[in-house]
Design a protein around this motif. Structure first.
Motif, PDB file in Angstrom:
ATOM      1  N   ASP A  72      -6.165  14.324 118.804  1.00 23.73           N
ATOM      2  CA  ASP A  72      -6.217  14.513 117.343  1.00 23.73           C
ATOM      3  C   ASP A  72      -5.508  13.373 116.617  1.00 23.73           C
ATOM      4  N   SER A  73      -4.336  13.012 117.085  1.00 21.65           N
ATOM      5  CA  SER A  73      -3.574  11.929 116.464  1.00 21.65           C
ATOM      6  C   SER A  73      -4.304  10.596 116.603  1.00 21.65           C
ATOM      7  N   GLN A  74      -4.867  10.360 117.764  1.00 20.39           N
ATOM      8  CA  GLN A  74      -5.597   9.111 117.985  1.00 20.39           C
ATOM      9  C   GLN A  74      -6.826   9.028 117.084  1.00 20.39           C
ATOM     10  N   LEU A  75      -7.549  10.133 116.960  1.00 16.73           N
ATOM     11  CA  LEU A  75      -8.728  10.146 116.085  1.00 16.73           C
ATOM     12  C   LEU A  75      -8.341  10.006 114.621  1.00 16.73           C
ATOM     13  N   LEU A  76      -7.224  10.607 114.234  1.00 22.36           N
ATOM     14  CA  LEU A  76      -6.748  10.457 112.857  1.00 22.36           C
ATOM     15  C   LEU A  76      -6.411   9.000 112.564  1.00 22.36           C
ATOM     16  N   HIS A  77      -5.730   8.343 113.490  1.00 22.41           N
ATOM     17  CA  HIS A  77      -5.453   6.917 113.326  1.00 22.41           C
ATOM     18  C   HIS A  77      -6.766   6.139 113.186  1.00 22.41           C
ATOM     19  N   ALA A  78      -7.735   6.434 114.049  1.00 25.09           N
ATOM     20  CA  ALA A  78      -9.026   5.738 113.994  1.00 25.09           C
ATOM     21  C   ALA A  78      -9.705   5.955 112.643  1.00 25.09           C
ATOM     22  N   LEU A  79      -9.684   7.171 112.144  1.00 25.45           N
ATOM     23  CA  LEU A  79     -10.312   7.453 110.840  1.00 25.45           C
ATOM     24  C   LEU A  79      -9.614   6.711 109.706  1.00 25.45           C
ATOM     25  N   MET A 100      -7.638   2.592 119.405  1.00 29.98           N
ATOM     26  CA  MET A 100      -7.739   4.056 119.361  1.00 29.98           C
ATOM     27  C   MET A 100      -8.911   4.562 120.201  1.00 29.98           C
ATOM     28  N   ILE A 101     -10.023   3.837 120.189  1.00 32.68           N
ATOM     29  CA  ILE A 101     -11.163   4.231 121.028  1.00 32.68           C
ATOM     30  C   ILE A 101     -10.756   4.209 122.500  1.00 32.68           C
ATOM     31  N   ALA A 102     -10.050   3.150 122.908  1.00 29.21           N
ATOM     32  CA  ALA A 102      -9.581   3.060 124.289  1.00 29.21           C
ATOM     33  C   ALA A 102      -8.600   4.187 124.613  1.00 29.21           C
ATOM     34  N   LEU A 103      -7.718   4.501 123.664  1.00 26.14           N
ATOM     35  CA  LEU A 103      -6.743   5.577 123.897  1.00 26.14           C
ATOM     36  C   LEU A 103      -7.423   6.942 123.986  1.00 26.14           C
TER      37      LEU A 103
END
Length: 132
Positions: free
Chosen positions: A103-110, A86-89
C-alpha cells in the motif's frame, strides 16, 4: 494558479523528504541493510545475484531521488526514476508475500505519477532557474 504551484511544490518536497529519509537512514548501515534484504529474499524466486546489487543500490537511488525532488532539479527524471523504484519494490514485495508494505509503495508511485502529470505546475524549482 498560485495555489496549484504551491500545492505542487509542497507535494514534491513531501515525497522528496520521504525518499531522502529512506535513503539517508540506510546509507550508514548499507551492509546491514543489504544483509536484511538478502535474508528476506532467501526463500523467494529471485536469486541472490539479483537481490544483492539491488539492495546496495536502493538506498543510493532513494537518497538521490529525494535530494533532486526537494530542490526541484531534474524533477521529471526523478519522478520517473522514483516510479520505477516503486514498481521494483512492489514486485519484490509480491515475491516475498509482504502484502502489508505494498500500500505504501503504491501510494508513493501514485504521488510520483500525479506529480509527473502536473509537471507544468513545477514553478518553484531549480529546473525553472536552470532552463531560463
Amino acid at each position: 494558479m498560485k495555489e496549484y504551484r504551491l500545492g505542487y511544490v509542497l507535494a514534491r518536497i513531501a515525497i522528496g523528504v520521504s525518499m531522502f529519509g529512506h535513503g539517508l537512514v540506510r546509507l550508514p548501515k548499507l551492509e546491514g541493510f543489504k544483509n536484511h534484504i538478502v535474508g528476506s529474499f532467501a526463500e523467494s524466486m529471485i536469486p541472490e545475484i539479483l537481490v544483492t546489487p539491488f539492495a546496495y543500490t536502493l538506498p543510493i537511488l532513494e537518497f538521490v531521488v529525494g535530494v533532486l525532488l526537494i530542490i526541484g532539479l531534474f524533477t521529471k527524471e526523478a519522478l520517473v526514476l522514483g516510479t520505477m523504484i516503486m514498481i521494483a519494490l512492489v514486485f519484490g514485495s509480491t515475491m516475498i508475500e509482504n502484502w502489508g508494505i505494498i500500500d505504501s509503495q503504491l501510494l508513493h508511485a501514485l504521488i510520483f505519477i500525479g506529480l509527473l502529470l502536473g509537471i507544468k505546475y513545477n514553478h518553484w524549482s531549480l529546473d525553472t532557474k536552470v532552463n531560463k
